[in-house]
Motif scaffolding. Structure first.
Motif, PDB file in Angstrom:
ATOM      1  N   HIS A 123      10.983 -18.969   8.617  1.00 45.23           N
ATOM      2  CA  HIS A 123      10.319 -18.221   7.548  1.00 45.23           C
ATOM      3  C   HIS A 123       9.683 -16.934   8.074  1.00 45.23           C
ATOM      4  CE1 HIS A 123      10.911 -21.600   4.886  1.00 45.23           C
ATOM      5  NE2 HIS A 123      10.289 -22.407   5.727  1.00 45.23           N
ATOM      6  N   GLY A 124       9.604 -16.795   9.405  1.00 45.92           N
ATOM      7  CA  GLY A 124       9.016 -15.606  10.007  1.00 45.92           C
ATOM      8  C   GLY A 124       7.556 -15.799  10.355  1.00 45.92           C
ATOM      9  N   VAL A 125       6.997 -14.855  11.099  1.00 48.57           N
ATOM     10  CA  VAL A 125       5.571 -14.909  11.427  1.00 48.57           C
ATOM     11  C   VAL A 125       4.770 -14.412  10.236  1.00 48.57           C
ATOM     12  CG1 VAL A 125       5.986 -14.564  13.892  1.00 48.57           C
ATOM     13  CG2 VAL A 125       5.567 -12.580  12.423  1.00 48.57           C
ATOM     14  N   ALA A 126       3.527 -14.825  10.171  1.00 47.05           N
ATOM     15  CA  ALA A 126       2.647 -14.388   9.092  1.00 47.05           C
ATOM     16  C   ALA A 126       2.422 -12.877   9.176  1.00 47.05           C
ATOM     17  CB  ALA A 126       1.314 -15.124   9.175  1.00 47.05           C
ATOM     18  N   SER A 127       2.382 -12.232   8.022  1.00 40.32           N
ATOM     19  CA  SER A 127       2.226 -10.782   7.957  1.00 40.32           C
ATOM     20  C   SER A 127       0.797 -10.411   7.590  1.00 40.32           C
ATOM     21  CB  SER A 127       3.175 -10.199   6.908  1.00 40.32           C
ATOM     22  OG  SER A 127       2.707 -10.524   5.598  1.00 40.32           O
ATOM     23  N   ILE A 128       0.508  -9.126   7.641  1.00 40.97           N
ATOM     24  CA  ILE A 128      -0.825  -8.650   7.304  1.00 40.97           C
ATOM     25  C   ILE A 128      -1.131  -8.868   5.823  1.00 40.97           C
ATOM     26  CG2 ILE A 128      -0.201  -6.254   6.767  1.00 40.97           C
ATOM     27  CD1 ILE A 128      -2.786  -5.537   8.473  1.00 40.97           C
ATOM     28  N   TRP A 129      -0.093  -9.012   4.984  1.00 39.83           N
ATOM     29  CA  TRP A 129      -0.301  -9.363   3.576  1.00 39.83           C
ATOM     30  C   TRP A 129      -0.631 -10.849   3.448  1.00 39.83           C
ATOM     31  CZ3 TRP A 129       3.603  -6.080   5.201  1.00 39.83           C
ATOM     32  CH2 TRP A 129       3.476  -4.746   4.784  1.00 39.83           C
ATOM     33  N   ASP A 130      -0.008 -11.681   4.276  1.00 38.15           N
ATOM     34  CA  ASP A 130      -0.341 -13.107   4.302  1.00 38.15           C
ATOM     35  C   ASP A 130      -1.779 -13.309   4.772  1.00 38.15           C
ATOM     36  OD1 ASP A 130       2.360 -13.416   3.693  1.00 38.15           O
ATOM     37  OD2 ASP A 130       2.923 -13.868   5.769  1.00 38.15           O
ATOM     38  N   LYS A 131      -2.238 -12.427   5.620  1.00 39.66           N
ATOM     39  CA  LYS A 131      -3.602 -12.509   6.143  1.00 39.66           C
ATOM     40  C   LYS A 131      -4.634 -12.480   5.021  1.00 39.66           C
ATOM     41  CE  LYS A 131      -6.615 -10.096   9.482  1.00 39.66           C
ATOM     42  NZ  LYS A 131      -6.680  -8.945  10.407  1.00 39.66           N
TER      43      LYS A 131
ATOM     44  N   LEU B 119      -5.053  -0.608   0.992  1.00 38.72           N
ATOM     45  CA  LEU B 119      -4.617   0.210   2.124  1.00 38.72           C
ATOM     46  C   LEU B 119      -3.231  -0.201   2.618  1.00 38.72           C
ATOM     47  CD1 LEU B 119      -7.926   0.230   4.232  1.00 38.72           C
ATOM     48  CD2 LEU B 119      -7.111   1.999   2.654  1.00 38.72           C
ATOM     49  N   LYS B 120      -2.570   0.729   3.305  1.00 44.72           N
ATOM     50  CA  LYS B 120      -1.308   0.432   3.960  1.00 44.72           C
ATOM     51  C   LYS B 120      -1.589  -0.301   5.275  1.00 44.72           C
ATOM     52  CE  LYS B 120       1.015   4.444   1.925  1.00 44.72           C
ATOM     53  NZ  LYS B 120       1.700   5.739   2.188  1.00 44.72           N
ATOM     54  N   PRO B 121      -0.584  -0.969   5.851  1.00 48.18           N
ATOM     55  CA  PRO B 121      -0.817  -1.794   7.051  1.00 48.18           C
ATOM     56  C   PRO B 121      -1.561  -1.083   8.181  1.00 48.18           C
ATOM     57  CG  PRO B 121       1.339  -2.273   6.174  1.00 48.18           C
ATOM     58  CD  PRO B 121       0.797  -1.130   5.356  1.00 48.18           C
ATOM     59  N   LEU B 122      -1.144   0.117   8.565  1.00 48.81           N
ATOM     60  CA  LEU B 122      -1.825   0.822   9.646  1.00 48.81           C
ATOM     61  C   LEU B 122      -3.264   1.122   9.270  1.00 48.81           C
ATOM     62  CD1 LEU B 122      -2.045   2.307  12.324  1.00 48.81           C
ATOM     63  CD2 LEU B 122      -0.965   4.305  11.242  1.00 48.81           C
ATOM     64  N   GLU B 123      -3.490   1.563   8.046  1.00 51.12           N
ATOM     65  CA  GLU B 123      -4.843   1.877   7.590  1.00 51.12           C
ATOM     66  C   GLU B 123      -5.706   0.613   7.585  1.00 51.12           C
ATOM     67  OE1 GLU B 123      -3.783   3.337   3.809  1.00 51.12           O
ATOM     68  OE2 GLU B 123      -3.202   5.330   4.518  1.00 51.12           O
ATOM     69  N   LYS B 124      -5.122  -0.515   7.214  1.00 51.44           N
ATOM     70  CA  LYS B 124      -5.867  -1.775   7.231  1.00 51.44           C
ATOM     71  C   LYS B 124      -6.350  -2.103   8.638  1.00 51.44           C
ATOM     72  CE  LYS B 124      -3.861  -4.170   3.240  1.00 51.44           C
ATOM     73  NZ  LYS B 124      -3.163  -5.367   2.751  1.00 51.44           N
TER      74      LYS B 124
ATOM     75  N   SER C 246      -6.548  11.230   9.843  1.00 52.67           N
ATOM     76  CA  SER C 246      -7.849  11.838  10.150  1.00 52.67           C
ATOM     77  C   SER C 246      -8.109  13.090   9.328  1.00 52.67           C
ATOM     78  CB  SER C 246      -7.940  12.159  11.642  1.00 52.67           C
ATOM     79  OG  SER C 246      -7.064  13.232  11.986  1.00 52.67           O
ATOM     80  N   LYS C 247      -7.064  13.744   8.840  1.00 56.18           N
ATOM     81  CA  LYS C 247      -7.222  14.987   8.089  1.00 56.18           C
ATOM     82  C   LYS C 247      -7.521  14.760   6.612  1.00 56.18           C
ATOM     83  CE  LYS C 247      -4.353  17.882  11.105  1.00 56.18           C
ATOM     84  NZ  LYS C 247      -3.121  18.707  11.212  1.00 56.18           N
ATOM     85  N   ARG C 248      -7.454  13.524   6.172  1.00 59.13           N
ATOM     86  CA  ARG C 248      -7.747  13.233   4.772  1.00 59.13           C
ATOM     87  C   ARG C 248      -9.243  13.388   4.494  1.00 59.13           C
ATOM     88  NH1 ARG C 248      -4.511   7.486   4.528  1.00 59.13           N
ATOM     89  NH2 ARG C 248      -2.418   8.292   5.005  1.00 59.13           N
ATOM     90  N   LYS C 249      -9.555  13.641   3.251  1.00 58.84           N
ATOM     91  CA  LYS C 249     -10.963  13.758   2.863  1.00 58.84           C
ATOM     92  C   LYS C 249     -11.683  12.440   3.079  1.00 58.84           C
ATOM     93  CE  LYS C 249     -13.975  15.238  -0.911  1.00 58.84           C
ATOM     94  NZ  LYS C 249     -14.041  15.757  -2.308  1.00 58.84           N
ATOM     95  N   PHE C 250     -11.002  11.322   2.759  1.00 60.89           N
ATOM     96  CA  PHE C 250     -11.558   9.987   2.970  1.00 60.89           C
ATOM     97  C   PHE C 250     -10.548   9.177   3.786  1.00 60.89           C
ATOM     98  CE2 PHE C 250     -13.194  11.446  -1.175  1.00 60.89           C
ATOM     99  CZ  PHE C 250     -14.545  11.485  -0.872  1.00 60.89           C
ATOM    100  N   PRO C 251     -10.607   9.275   5.112  1.00 60.89           N
ATOM    101  CA  PRO C 251      -9.601   8.617   5.953  1.00 60.89           C
ATOM    102  C   PRO C 251      -9.537   7.102   5.760  1.00 60.89           C
ATOM    103  CG  PRO C 251     -10.867  10.213   7.223  1.00 60.89           C
ATOM    104  CD  PRO C 251     -11.564  10.052   5.910  1.00 60.89           C
ATOM    105  N   LEU C 252     -10.690   6.429   5.798  1.00 65.36           N
ATOM    106  CA  LEU C 252     -10.780   4.977   5.669  1.00 65.36           C
ATOM    107  C   LEU C 252     -12.020   4.654   4.845  1.00 65.36           C
ATOM    108  CD1 LEU C 252     -10.202   4.102   9.434  1.00 65.36           C
ATOM    109  CD2 LEU C 252      -8.474   3.911   7.621  1.00 65.36           C
ATOM    110  N   PRO C 253     -12.051   3.514   4.162  1.00 65.37           N
ATOM    111  CA  PRO C 253     -13.249   3.155   3.395  1.00 65.37           C
ATOM    112  C   PRO C 253     -14.492   3.048   4.290  1.00 65.37           C
ATOM    113  CG  PRO C 253     -11.397   1.775   2.736  1.00 65.37           C
ATOM    114  CD  PRO C 253     -10.956   2.528   3.955  1.00 65.37           C
TER     115      PRO C 253
END
Length: 313
Positions: free
Chosen positions: A62-70, A197-202, A246-253
């Motif tokens: 079934h594969g390894v657990a993903s960041i969405w499964d997290k 958020l997208k995986p990297l941003e998470k 990093s160039k975004r107005k709001f990079p991360l929450p």
């Protein structure tokens, strides 16, 4: 601790849902990566070894657990903390409704969402993690294999159209994780925007959340960050992704980040020779800082590293 699912999934049984508090997670699971960052099928992840801590992750067909499964795991840990906050006796057994999980994660209830949840439970149960992280207390510990959940059951009913409708989900949280949560007591809250958020941003958000705390920020090496994030992109592409974020107005929450060329500080120091050529990628540093305390930010050269903070988990 209970070894079997000995409870009944009758509809009359009280659910642990709805979750009253905010989403939470164990700090170690935020600082290090244990999950696939892609929806593509993966049966194992690259081995992590920084000389002190090791992580190996293997899955089944079934594969390894993903960041969405997290997200399911985050929800379960949040229910556990809710119990503790109410003064109730903790237990690794949970029953909840899928719709409450979807409410927290911002997912739209529906047939495909139920199927994804069942797939997530299969991967969380089937993924084998071998690490010395959860039990290391600086004086000793142990290395062993475990799964994120020990068992699960789903109760279905058929609606008037003959389609299956998920009524309740029951799960036993993995023993190793459950014991680590109760022992370490390092549960941190999430900003609700995390789930969009997208995986990297998470992963960047989790690392910032795990280490910034009440500090004005911290910095770490680009390569070390890449390994902690768990991305399989090479360092050049990873750096380009960070520059874009990093160039975004709001990079991360709640957090910002900047890339630091260590040669810049030396170049403005009259006592140092002017740097020539390009800065090696591995020499770059990444600076994480809280966006609600910008007036407290330190000069780059005074920003502590994780090691200097003594907070490298």
């Amino acid at each position: 601790m209970t070894d079997q699912l000995t409870f009944d999934l009758d509809a009359d049984r009280d659910n642990d849902s709805p979750l009253i508090g905010t989403a939470k997670n164990e700090k170690t699971l935020m600082a290090f990566n244990f999950f696939s960052l892609t929806r593509e099928h993966q049966t194992e992840l690259p081995r992590y070894d920084d000389g002190k801590y090791t992580i190996e992750v293997e899955g089944t067909k079934h594969g390894v657990a993903s960041i969405w499964d997290k997200e399911v795991l985050i929800y379960l840990e949040s229910l556990l903390q809710d119990r503790i906050n109410r003064g109730e006796a903790p237990s690794p057994i949970f029953q909840f409704t899928a719709n409450d999980l979807f409410r927290i994660t911002g997912s739209h209830p529906g047939g495909s969402a139920y199927e994804r949840l069942e797939g997530a439970l299969k991967r969380l149960k089937g993924t084998m993690v071998t690490t010395n992280l959860l039990d290391d207390d600086e004086e000793g510990g142990e290395t062993g294999g475990f799964s994120w959940i020990d068992d699960y059951r789903i109760k279905w009913r058929k609606n008037k159209n003959g389609e299956k409708s998920m009524q309740a989900v029951s799960v036993i949280l993995g023993r190793r994780l459950y014991k680590a949560i109760l022992k370490k007591q390092e549960i941190l809250t999430y900003d609700s925007r995390y789930f969009q958020l997208k995986p990297l941003e998470k992963r960047l958000y989790e690392i910032a959340r795990a280490h910034v705390g009440k500090q004005p920020g911290f910095k770490m090496g680009l390569e070390k960050l890449r390994l902690r994030v768990g991305t399989q992109n090479d360092l050049r592409r990873f750096k380009a992704e960070l520059v874009s974020i990093s160039k975004r107005k709001f990079p991360l929450p709640g957090y910002g980040l900047s890339l630091i060329d260590p040669r810049i500080q030396r170049s403005i120091d009259a006592r140092k020779p002017k740097p020539t050529g390009r800065t090696p990628l591995k020499s770059y540093l990444v600076y994480f800082y809280p966006t609600d305390r910008l007036n407290q930010l330190l000069p780059i050269e005074k920003v502590p590293t994780l090691e200097e903070l003594g907070d490298d988990v």
